[in-house]
Design a protein around this motif. Structure first.
Motif, PDB file in Angstrom:
ATOM      1  N   ASP A  11       0.831  -1.209   0.000  1.00 13.16           N
ATOM      2  CA  ASP A  11       0.000   0.000   0.000  1.00 13.16           C
ATOM      3  C   ASP A  11       0.859   1.249   0.000  1.00 13.16           C
ATOM      4  O   ASP A  11       0.475   2.284   0.560  1.00 13.16           O
ATOM      5  N   GLY A  12       2.016   1.181  -0.641  1.00 13.41           N
ATOM      6  CA  GLY A  12       2.949   2.301  -0.593  1.00 13.41           C
ATOM      7  C   GLY A  12       2.773   3.289  -1.722  1.00 13.41           C
ATOM      8  O   GLY A  12       1.705   3.415  -2.315  1.00 13.41           O
ATOM      9  N   LYS A  13       3.855   3.973  -2.080  1.00 15.25           N
ATOM     10  CA  LYS A  13       3.810   5.057  -3.066  1.00 15.25           C
ATOM     11  C   LYS A  13       3.982   4.585  -4.493  1.00 15.25           C
ATOM     12  O   LYS A  13       3.947   5.406  -5.427  1.00 15.25           O
ATOM     13  N   GLY A  14       4.176   3.282  -4.690  1.00 11.49           N
ATOM     14  CA  GLY A  14       4.277   2.766  -6.053  1.00 11.49           C
ATOM     15  C   GLY A  14       5.667   2.902  -6.624  1.00 11.49           C
ATOM     16  O   GLY A  14       6.579   3.480  -6.019  1.00 11.49           O
ATOM     17  N   LEU A  15       5.834   2.353  -7.826  1.00  8.43           N
ATOM     18  CA  LEU A  15       7.117   2.395  -8.511  1.00  8.43           C
ATOM     19  C   LEU A  15       7.194   3.600  -9.428  1.00  8.43           C
ATOM     20  O   LEU A  15       6.181   4.028  -9.989  1.00  8.43           O
ATOM     21  N   PRO A  16       8.369   4.178  -9.642  1.00 10.35           N
ATOM     22  CA  PRO A  16       8.507   5.291 -10.593  1.00 10.35           C
ATOM     23  C   PRO A  16       8.090   4.853 -11.986  1.00 10.35           C
ATOM     24  O   PRO A  16       8.304   3.721 -12.395  1.00 10.35           O
ATOM     25  N   SER A  17       7.482   5.802 -12.745  1.00  7.76           N
ATOM     26  CA  SER A  17       7.006   5.482 -14.092  1.00  7.76           C
ATOM     27  C   SER A  17       8.153   5.106 -15.016  1.00  7.76           C
ATOM     28  O   SER A  17       7.972   4.341 -15.963  1.00  7.76           O
ATOM     29  N   THR A  18       9.347   5.627 -14.761  1.00  2.01           N
ATOM     30  CA  THR A  18      10.488   5.279 -15.613  1.00  2.01           C
ATOM     31  C   THR A  18      10.813   3.796 -15.517  1.00  2.01           C
ATOM     32  O   THR A  18      11.140   3.149 -16.506  1.00  2.01           O
ATOM     33  N   ILE A  19      10.691   3.242 -14.311  1.00  2.00           N
ATOM     34  CA  ILE A  19      10.955   1.811 -14.135  1.00  2.00           C
ATOM     35  C   ILE A  19       9.876   0.992 -14.818  1.00  2.00           C
ATOM     36  O   ILE A  19      10.155   0.030 -15.539  1.00  2.00           O
ATOM     37  N   LEU A  20       8.611   1.392 -14.631  1.00  2.00           N
ATOM     38  CA  LEU A  20       7.521   0.651 -15.265  1.00  2.00           C
ATOM     39  C   LEU A  20       7.624   0.725 -16.775  1.00  2.00           C
ATOM     40  O   LEU A  20       7.364  -0.248 -17.481  1.00  2.00           O
TER      41      LEU A  20
END
Length: 741
Positions: A675-684
């Motif tokens: 339930d955190g802040k998620g992954l950076p869009s660059t990684i995705l």
């Protein structure tokens, strides 16, 4: 139209006939003439509830009819209310006196009431319209008092109202019609016979037709003007009706024709993108529109009478091109041409010209119609596009590393470049016209893959694939293929563009690298296992022995040696912690529980320790039917679990996580959610399905472990957390392999 009031005169006379469109005017003339005679009120006794409208050209006719209407009523003992203009009021009084009416006594008895129309109207108007309350109060009171003063048996009242004529003359047709309606409403409360009058000169415009119809609809009778009323015999009136009917048809046809001509003229004059003009039979300009002025630069006064040859370049004039076009239009009815034309300032533009021969009903040539479009910009774009297409064609033909070619909508090869010949081996003559399925292995052809690729390209706008393809000599190569639908300006499919690259060398390198990576991961796991065992068997035993010795030393110390005893106990505690750490590290490097009891049992043990070390609350669920997997599969999923929870701890900021283990459609599925802040869009964005796109050693390692087993890793992320989903085949052979081990 010679007489602007002729249409209105015809309409007023024929209104009873036209009012019912289902009635045949010719067959009903006699009946309607009877109605017309009844509506001719002055020559008959007034009907007690009639509301009649009279149209007149001259005041004489109005006053003659009105004096008879009012005089007859007064002579019979009835009352009269006259609301007229000052001039008509005075003239009417003079005529009534001449007829022997004692107007003074009638006024004194209250049987004759004369009001000024303008003054009365000013007392009734509110906001540009007559007010119904004021109308009822003022005129209702006047009618009631006049009825009381009447000496006849029925206390009849006749009235003349000219307020509507004043409103119509002021350009207020809505107010006039509203006043007529208020008279009708008043007639429901009071018994009187009303005459209204309009001068015919006020209805001389075509747009008056609608209002005239509404006025007639508010009356029970219509009295046409004197041109009809003065006819003395029925035969004359019937002939006049037929004559006016014919005149009205002629006028209607003329109005319609003139309207169409005017609409067309306005349309032609207002079109800015086209030069539309007329010439005489010799080609001299006779009309000129705004588009022609804008396009060619000549004003109307400058160009009228000039020959169309002034629009042509000198070489075209010398070759008699203008005259040839006129001659062709004269012979064939029209001529069309494209070429350079000259403006007034000497500049040129590329024009599309259509010339149409115009003839009268007898077939005589009366001139030419000329429509010109400025296509300079379109020609520039087409030229640029053609040059671009030529450059692209030359480039595509020269490219050696890519097979670039076109397919028709059915998949047949229609173009072929040098790169296609080098990669696939076919020359253009050998392949053009053949279906592109000849590049595919037999198993792909049987599976319908070529056709399905075209369908996917149409559905998605683009198709990309990698796989084995065949050359002309039968050898195979690993190809990257992109297929794109090509459509024309009307969005009609005209074919497909196909780009093929030979990536066999890259594929082989990736395969070798993948094998090397798999071997390294296997060696890494073996090394972890060895280190874990060494830590457990060697270092763990030494630390355990040291703890035992320290325990023995601590138990033999004298109670007086408190400082030494305290230090020894600290050493015992440290030794105990070392034992636990060594055991934990060795189990994390290669947990024996994973090999002995399986993934479903090892995960709760790991989650419990992770929660204790990190403070993150982790929950775990597993489907009841989840069984043992192969050693490599369980190890790969366990490493994914370790890496995922490590990322949750280090990067997400989440205080909770959930682990789900399940199986579906022959796949073992491990899902880790936080339930955190998620992954950076660059990684995705960079972590695609291809293993070499994954960023970070951890993600790359997870993806490669799963890829070695035919599985994959999916990552989804938002500002509410991230989900790692690992999927690998869970076949019976995996379990069998475990049993063999």
């Amino acid at each position: 139209m010679d007489d602007p009031c002729a249409f209105t005169e015809s309409f007023v006379l024929l209104y009873p006939l036209l009012h019912d469109p289902a009635t045949d005017p010719v067959s009903c003339i006699e009946d309607e003439m009877s109605v017309a005679r009844k509506s001719h009120v002055p020559r008959q006794p007034a009907e007690h509830h009639a509301h009649v409208v009279q149209f007149y050209r001259e005041d004489r006719f109005l006053l003659d009819e009105l004096s008879h209407f009012i005089g007859t009523a007064l002579a019979a003992g009835s009352s009269a209310v006259v609301i007229a203009t000052r001039g008509h009021e005075d003239s009417l009084a003079e005529r009534l006196t001449g007829l022997g009416v004692d107007l003074g006594k009638a006024i004194a008895d209250g049987r004759y009431v004369a009001l000024d129309a303008a003054e009365t109207l000013s007392r009734l108007m509110v906001g540009g319209l007559p007010d119904s309350a004021r109308f009822a109060q003022l005129l209702g009171g006047i009618i009631a008092r006049a009825a009381s003063a009447a000496r006849d048996e029925n206390h009849r009242v006749v009235a003349f109202g000219e307020m509507v004529a004043l409103l119509w003359a002021e350009g207020k047709p809505e107010a006039a019609i509203a006043t007529e309606k208020l008279w009708n409403q008043l007639a429901r409360a009071y018994s009187f016979s009303l005459r209204c009058a309009y001068p015919m000169q006020g209805f001389c415009r075509e747009e008056h037709e609608g209002s005239l119809l509404k006025i007639c609809d508010e009356h029970t009778g219509v009295v046409p003007d004197e041109s009809y009323s003065e006819l003395t015999s029925e035969e004359e009136r019937l002939r006049n009706v037929v004559r006016l009917q014919q005149q009205m048809q002629v006028l209607l046809a003329e109005i319609d024709a003139r309207r169409k001509e005017e609409e067309f003229r306005l349309f032609v004059e207002s079109v800015p993108e086209y030069a539309v003009f007329m010439t005489d039979p010799e080609g001299r300009v006779t009309t000129w529109n705004a588009g022609a002025e804008r396009m060619r630069g000549y004003k109307t006064a400058e160009i009228l009478g000039q020959h169309i040859s002034c629009f042509y370049p000198a070489e075209e004039i010398l070759s008699r091109a203008p005259q040839r076009l006129l001659d062709q239009a004269r012979r064939e009815g029209h001529a069309e041409d494209e070429g350079w034309r000259v403006r007034k300032d000497g500049t040129t533009f590329w024009a599309n010209v259509i010339i149409v021969a115009l003839r009268d009903k007898a077939g005589k040539l009366i001139g030419f119609g000329n429509v010109t479009r400025d296509l300079t910009e379109r020609r520039r774009v087409e030229t640029a596009l053609r040059r671009s297409e030529d450059r692209f064609r030359l480039m595509a033909e020269a490219v050696q590393d890519y097979a670039i070619f076109m397919l028709d909508p059915d998949g047949n090869v229609s173009t072929w470049n040098a790169g296609a010949k080098r990669i696939k081996g076919y020359s253009a003559n050998e392949i053009i016209g053949r279906h592109f399925s000849c590049f595919y292995p037999e198993e792909d052809i049987r599976a319908g893959k070529p056709a399905s690729e075209l369908v996917d390209a149409l559905a998605q706008g683009r198709f990309e694939d990698e796989g084995w393809r065949r050359r002309q000599d039968g050898t195979s190569f690993w190809a990257n293929v992109i297929i794109t639908p090509v459509r024309d300006e009307s969005n009609k499919l005209i074919g497909f563009a196909k780009v093929t690259r030979d990536v066999t060398e890259r594929m082989q390198k990736e395969k070798s690298l993948r094998e090397l990576t798999g071997h390294l991961l296997q060696m890494q796991d073996e090394e972890r296992r060895r280190i874990g065992r060494d830590l457990h068997d060697t270092l763990g035993q030494c630390v355990t022995a040291m703890k035992i010795s320290l325990d023995t030393l601590a138990s033999g110390l004298d109670a007086k040696e408190t400082a030494v005893s305290r230090q020894v106990k600290q050493c015992v505690n440290l030794a105990e912690e070392c034992v636990k750490e060594v055991r934990t590290i060795s189990y994390l490097l290669y947990p024996p529980m994973l090999e002995e009891m399986g993934l479903k049992s090892a995960i709760p043990w790991y989650v419990e320790g992770f929660t204790a070390r990190s403070g993150i609350q982790v929950t775990f669920d597993a489907s009841a039917d989840f069984g043992r997997l192969s050693r490599d599969t369980e190890l790969a999923l366990f490493r994914v679990l370790q890496e995922s929870l490590t990322n949750v701890h280090r990067h997400s900021g989440s205080r909770t996580a959930h682990v789900q283990l399940s199986s579906k459609e022959g796949m073992a599925i491990l899902e880790v959610q936080d339930d955190g802040k998620g992954l950076p869009s660059t990684i995705l964005g960079e972590s695609g399905d291809s293993w070499h796109h994954a960023v970070g050693v951890g993600l790359r390692g997870m993806k490669e472990r799963l890829a070695q087993l035919g599985g994959k890793l999916e990552i989804s992320s938002s500002d509410r957390g991230a989900i790692m989903t690992a999927m690998v085949p869970a076949l019976e052979s995996d379990r069998a392999a475990t049993d063999v081990r």
